[in-house]
Design an enzyme around this catalytic site. Structure first.
Site, PDB file in Angstrom:
ATOM      1  CD  GLU A   1      -1.915   4.111   3.284  1.00 55.47           C
ATOM      2  OE1 GLU A   1      -3.092   4.365   3.576  1.00 55.47           O
ATOM      3  OE2 GLU A   1      -1.610   3.282   2.385  1.00 55.47           O
TER       4      GLU A   1
ATOM      5  CG  HIS B   1      -1.927  -1.028   1.260  1.00 54.17           C
ATOM      6  ND1 HIS B   1      -3.011  -0.970   2.114  1.00 54.17           N
ATOM      7  CD2 HIS B   1      -2.077  -2.173   0.562  1.00 54.17           C
ATOM      8  CE1 HIS B   1      -3.777  -2.024   1.926  1.00 54.17           C
ATOM      9  NE2 HIS B   1      -3.222  -2.770   0.991  1.00 54.17           N
TER      10      HIS B   1
END
Length: 156
Positions: A48, A46
């Site tokens: 992040e 992801h």
């Protein structure tokens, strides 16, 4: 946040869900990235997580204290947990995620008092732009799927 949106746009160009992230300390960009799940076939890739890994490598520490993470979509439980573990001070995100959001929508991992660290959260910054980018991406995916699944047209 505009840099995170630019990263999200780059993600869509490589058929990734358009989510971008930027990690900042003292108004200085430390790491930038976007989703790589499809390209890498890694469920943890992801935006992040990419940014947290890059920042830890660059700073040579897993403790990302005094940092702010900007991301275009409310983080999921995995990413929220990683922020707690990395000791990120602040999260600013664009669109709320009513299906998988873990920063206030479904769960609120970042303000859980039983954890040893809490992250300050601000949601809704450039929300419309973030949401529209995601909606356009999934609309195009649906259109492509329906075009590919429709029966062949008769020839004359």
């Amino acid at each position: 946040m505009r840099l995170a949106l630019q990263q999200a746009t780059l993600a869509s160009h490589v058929e990734e869900v358009p989510i971008g992230a930027v990690l900042v300390r003292n108004h200085e960009m430390i790491a930038i990235g976007h989703n790589y799940r499809e390209v890498s076939q890694d469920p943890t890739a992801h935006a992040e997580m990419i940014v947290i890994r890059k920042a830890a490598e660059q700073l040579k520490t897993w403790r990302l204290t005094d940092t702010t993470l900007y991301v275009t979509l409310e983080p999921c439980p995995m990413c929220a947990g990683a922020m707690v573990q990395a000791r990120i001070a602040r999260l600013v995100f664009g669109a709320w995620d009513p299906k998988a959001g873990a920063c206030g929508s479904i769960l609120d991992i970042l303000s859980e008092r039983r954890f040893n660290h809490r992250v300050q959260v601000m949601g809704g910054l450039l929300e419309r732009e973030s949401r529209e980018l995601l909606q356009e991406f999934f609309r195009a995916k649906r259109d492509t799927l329906s075009e590919n699944s429709s029966p062949p047209k008769p020839t004359s």
